[in-house]
Design a protein around this motif. Structure first.
Motif, PDB file in Angstrom:
ATOM      1  N   UNK A 273       0.834  -1.212   0.000  1.00 21.31           N
ATOM      2  CA  UNK A 273       0.000   0.000   0.000  1.00 21.31           C
ATOM      3  C   UNK A 273       0.867   1.259   0.000  1.00 21.31           C
ATOM      4  N   UNK A 274       0.291   2.330  -0.492  1.00 19.38           N
ATOM      5  CA  UNK A 274       0.920   3.648  -0.412  1.00 19.38           C
ATOM      6  C   UNK A 274      -0.130   4.635   0.096  1.00 19.38           C
ATOM      7  N   UNK A 275       0.302   5.788   0.535  1.00 19.06           N
ATOM      8  CA  UNK A 275      -0.615   6.724   1.188  1.00 19.06           C
ATOM      9  C   UNK A 275      -0.488   8.132   0.607  1.00 19.06           C
ATOM     10  N   UNK A 276      -0.409   8.201  -0.721  1.00 16.42           N
ATOM     11  CA  UNK A 276      -0.171   9.490  -1.370  1.00 16.42           C
ATOM     12  C   UNK A 276      -1.427  10.353  -1.386  1.00 16.42           C
TER      13      UNK A 276
ATOM     14  N   UNK B 182      -5.998   5.439   8.633  1.00 18.43           N
ATOM     15  CA  UNK B 182      -5.122   5.041   7.534  1.00 18.43           C
ATOM     16  C   UNK B 182      -5.864   4.534   6.322  1.00 18.43           C
ATOM     17  N   UNK B 183      -6.094   5.409   5.362  1.00 19.92           N
ATOM     18  CA  UNK B 183      -6.694   4.982   4.096  1.00 19.92           C
ATOM     19  C   UNK B 183      -5.612   5.042   3.028  1.00 19.92           C
ATOM     20  N   UNK B 184      -5.290   3.897   2.456  1.00 20.29           N
ATOM     21  CA  UNK B 184      -4.252   3.833   1.441  1.00 20.29           C
ATOM     22  C   UNK B 184      -4.797   4.058   0.042  1.00 20.29           C
TER      23      UNK B 184
ATOM     24  N   UNK C 138      -2.091  14.106   0.267  1.00 17.61           N
ATOM     25  CA  UNK C 138      -2.629  15.254  -0.470  1.00 17.61           C
ATOM     26  C   UNK C 138      -3.846  15.838   0.235  1.00 17.61           C
ATOM     27  N   UNK C 139      -4.685  14.975   0.783  1.00 15.08           N
ATOM     28  CA  UNK C 139      -5.835  15.475   1.541  1.00 15.08           C
ATOM     29  C   UNK C 139      -5.346  16.306   2.717  1.00 15.08           C
TER      30      UNK C 139
END
Lengths: 346, 346
Positions: free
Chosen positions: A71-74, A90-92, A78-79
């Motif tokens: 997973x990534x959390x980009x 944690x939303x990926x 940004x949010x």
């Protein structure tokens, strides 16, 4: 063999993986907890349903136990750059897709049960998963936030104990607030006592289509070592489900989430205290009660609990209950099914 | 100096960057096209507004001209894994955050103009950007899809020419359909003629708060080398905007998006044909008309157009119009402003 399993998140998902290994040909229906659902960024997030779906479908992050592998959390970063939170959940990037598809289908008028089925079309979890209800239920927790907590807001003295302390004068009085379960669990890490746990909306909720039918058709009903209050307890709080289980006339067997007087994982003790239940294997069994539960597995370290539980009218055995790997979990599942057969033939 | 600029996407955004370089102290208001807005995955996407915002705010992917720099597309891949499309529209992981914030604010009741202002709070584009309208306007294009196009559906013979050809018998008859502009532009790459271009909803739309006020207060109004039909044309289709510009009593100067009888970028010729306008610098100037346009810049290769345009009552000059870099673009902007002053003093 038709097995119905009431499942929360990580504990339920891992138990189900062991159960599938133990009885690959069984027809398993999972009734999933939706009390920990939360709306984030305008999206409907169902953490427990997703954890079960990802775990059984091979998409889970094994180490974390929740969310997607690799997973990534980009997007979340940004949010945050837009000043839009919460940042503690944690939303990926990959996980977001599930919530976007779900939200879009719900907006198009599909009930959550149909949405869940559609999502499972991709993941092929090998079980039938039904949310406990298509109605909105959200578990809330009453807490006293310490002064200075970001959610406590500017101290007004209107919290608990405000009667005794003039506004702004007393340090450490805290602010009484009712917060979403996820905020309690994820942001606060259950670091303050849960004064009350309320599955808001449960009283008006109806079991989702298929839930009562699956229970009525079950050969065995299992409670995995999920949280007895905010996972299994929330499912049982939907009117009709507890009654259907009690009246199904088939063995109902649970596995203790408490081992050696402490939760195996998570912070079940915090929410057990809120409902006045001790954090012991026997207390949880008695909390469910012999009217619901026919059999109960405790860990071998809790073997001294067996007698007390059996005195309460619940057949009990002490076996290893640590889900260290899928094989160990499969052995637990076999023990649960063996106990069910023992109960059935009594 | 107060400058109002009507802007589409990439062309408008790049021109604005040059304009800011040319007159750093100018007070620039951008009236942004929202006709290419589209709802994707339940989210409101405003490609032109975002292209301007990202370009001026330093977040743009310079090579593509749209979307975020250092972008990834993992979420989109996951949506495709769920069978949820369209796949032809490029929404990146970082870009998604903008659409999520926008959609959430719109759902909370904020108008698009307020949402745009909030998003620009982060990007600080150095201009005031107002969407042309807070109402929903979506440009649609009538096309004849070739047989076999995924959007054409199973051939029923009910398309254009169905009267002459028995169902299923004639190859290549095509299916007449009205599709979203983005589907025409991005999925089909304008590979079939646009038979009609309709800004659906424009007739009922009202200019967003601040649009008419900015026009009335402007010293100069500029039309960048944006698409005359689906960018500038759509803005002018919102009742009140064309009239306000014509009546502002200040120089209105445009830059030709057509150089050497072909669009500098994009496929403007395809949509110009739909409105019966030749793909030449002079034809576009005459399409705007002397009632609206006071000055028009053509590229040096189109110097032969100048006489014809001036005969139509529009002051015209031939200067280099290729936005090869910011400096070249700044020179174009200075030429446009110089032409405006020339027009003003006539």
């Amino acid at each position: 063999m038709r097995i119905v399993v009431l499942a929360g998140g990580i504990g339920g998902a891992r138990f189900l993986r062991g159960l599938k290994r133990a009885v690959p040909d069984a027809d398993i229906t999972v009734i999933g907890n939706t009390g920990d659902d939360i709306h984030l960024f305008g999206l409907k997030v169902c953490p427990d349903l997703d954890t079960v779906m990802y775990t059984l479908g091979g998409g889970i992050d094994e180490e974390r136990g929740w969310g997607r592998t690799d997973e990534s959390f980009r997007l979340k970063e940004e949010l945050a750059a837009y000043g839009v939170g919460p940042e503690w959940f944690g939303l990926g990037d990959r996980d977001f897709a599930t919530h976007i598809v779900r939200t879009q289908m719900l907006a198009a008028g599909y009930p959550l049960s149909a949405v869940t089925e559609a999502l499972c079309d991709r993941w092929q979890p090998g079980v039938r998963m039904i949310p406990m209800t298509d109605d909105r239920v959200e578990t809330h927790v009453a807490v006293t936030l310490p002064d200075g907590d970001p959610a406590a807001g500017p101290s007004t003295g209107s919290g608990a104990g405000a009667g005794e302390t003039p506004p702004g004068s007393a340090a450490g009085s805290g602010v009484r607030k009712v917060i979403h379960f996820q905020e309690y669990w994820v942001r606060l890490r259950a670091s303050v006592p849960a004064e009350a746990v309320v599955p808001v909306g449960a009283e008006q909720a109806k079991p989702a289509p298929g839930v009562l039918e699956a229970i009525a058709a079950a050969d065995v009903i299992l409670f995995p070592p999920s949280n007895p209050v905010v996972s299994i307890g929330t499912i049982l709080a939907v009117p009709g489900i507890r009654e259907a289980i009690a009246e199904a006339g088939v063995p109902v067997v649970g596995l203790s989430p408490i081992v050696g007087d402490a939760p195996v994982r998570g912070m079940a003790d915090k929410v057990l205290a809120a409902v006045g239940v001790e954090s012991t294997a026997w207390a949880v069994a008695e909390h469910y009660g012999s009217g619901l539960l026919d059999g109960w597995l405790v860990d071998t370290v809790d073997a001294t609990n067996v007698e007390r539980i059996e005195e309460a009218g619940i057949r009990c055995r002490a076996v290893p209950l640590m889900m260290t790997d899928v094989d160990a979990t499969a052995r637990m599942a076999r023990e649960a099914l063996a106990l069910a057969e023992e109960v059935r033939t009594v």
